[in-house]
Design an enzyme around this catalytic site. Sequence first.
Site, mmCIF file in Angstrom:
data_model
loop_
_atom_site.group_PDB
_atom_site.id
_atom_site.type_symbol
_atom_site.label_atom_id
_atom_site.label_comp_id
_atom_site.label_asym_id
_atom_site.label_seq_id
_atom_site.Cartn_x
_atom_site.Cartn_y
_atom_site.Cartn_z
ATOM 1 N N ASP A 224 39.709 39.023 34.584
ATOM 2 C CA ASP A 224 39.411 37.785 33.883
ATOM 3 C C ASP A 224 39.188 36.712 34.953
ATOM 4 O O ASP A 224 39.686 36.839 36.080
ATOM 5 C CB ASP A 224 40.583 37.420 32.974
ATOM 6 C CG ASP A 224 40.416 36.078 32.312
ATOM 7 O OD1 ASP A 224 39.343 35.834 31.726
ATOM 8 O OD2 ASP A 224 41.342 35.270 32.384
ATOM 9 N N ASP B 139 39.159 32.695 34.649
ATOM 10 C CA ASP B 139 40.058 31.538 34.614
ATOM 11 C C ASP B 139 41.504 31.989 34.413
ATOM 12 O O ASP B 139 41.825 32.648 33.418
ATOM 13 C CB ASP B 139 39.674 30.592 33.480
ATOM 14 C CG ASP B 139 38.254 30.076 33.598
ATOM 15 O OD1 ASP B 139 38.069 29.002 34.164
ATOM 16 O OD2 ASP B 139 37.325 30.777 33.127
ATOM 17 N N ASP C 188 45.267 37.313 32.177
ATOM 18 C CA ASP C 188 46.454 36.485 31.986
ATOM 19 C C ASP C 188 46.640 36.045 30.541
ATOM 20 O O ASP C 188 47.442 35.147 30.261
ATOM 21 C CB ASP C 188 46.392 35.240 32.887
ATOM 22 C CG ASP C 188 45.331 34.261 32.416
ATOM 23 O OD1 ASP C 188 44.175 34.683 32.239
ATOM 24 O OD2 ASP C 188 45.663 33.076 32.231
#
Length: 222
Positions: A11, A13, A170
């Site tokens: 991922d 960001d 995250d």
Amino acid sequence: MSLKVKCVLFDLDGTLVDTAPDLGAAANAVRIQQGLEPLPLLIYRPVASAGARGLLKVALGIAPDHADFPARRDYFLEYYRANLSKLSVLFDGMAELLAGFERNGIRWGVVTNKPAWLTQPLMVEMNLAARAACAVSGDDVPKAKPAPDSILLACAQVGLSVSDCIYVGDDKRDIDAAKAAGMRSVAADWGYLGENGPIEGWQADAIARKPAELAHLLGMAL
């Protein structure tokens, strides 16, 4: 975790790059435009992966159904695009992790819900574009994460099966997308985490507290 991983997909960001300072600065630019004082950037970190929707909820207390949301969102995005990488940095230990992958012949790429018109210039400005095996954005596919479409497209672009790759994210939607694609996943505890409940409940195949732990999971020395 298998030692035979050929590609690690991240991922963007909150996992690969700490973009929260620039996203928060854009949200504060909207507040300033409305005659409000800026908020501390730390306040924006938990929602930094939620895009304009999450950031403007914190900045102004408005949701997408608010009459002012489209105009505030457009200003937010215009400001953010003009200031993509002023404050953004790789997370601590990530530069060493990527270099370790490259030394060991492990490819890496990006799968994000960020739109391509923001993903591509950010990757260039962070000097990542030429190194990444792929960079799939949310608008490159019919359905963004937690649907599996973007992860499956990344596999097609790198010419590997889902069993050859892992996905690191995250947010719970990252783990859900990986599961839907049939790919193993690692939850990145160093990221923003959002409002998804305890990371232990996401049912990732593993949890890494910092990038160096991901290297350890893959049996790779840094």
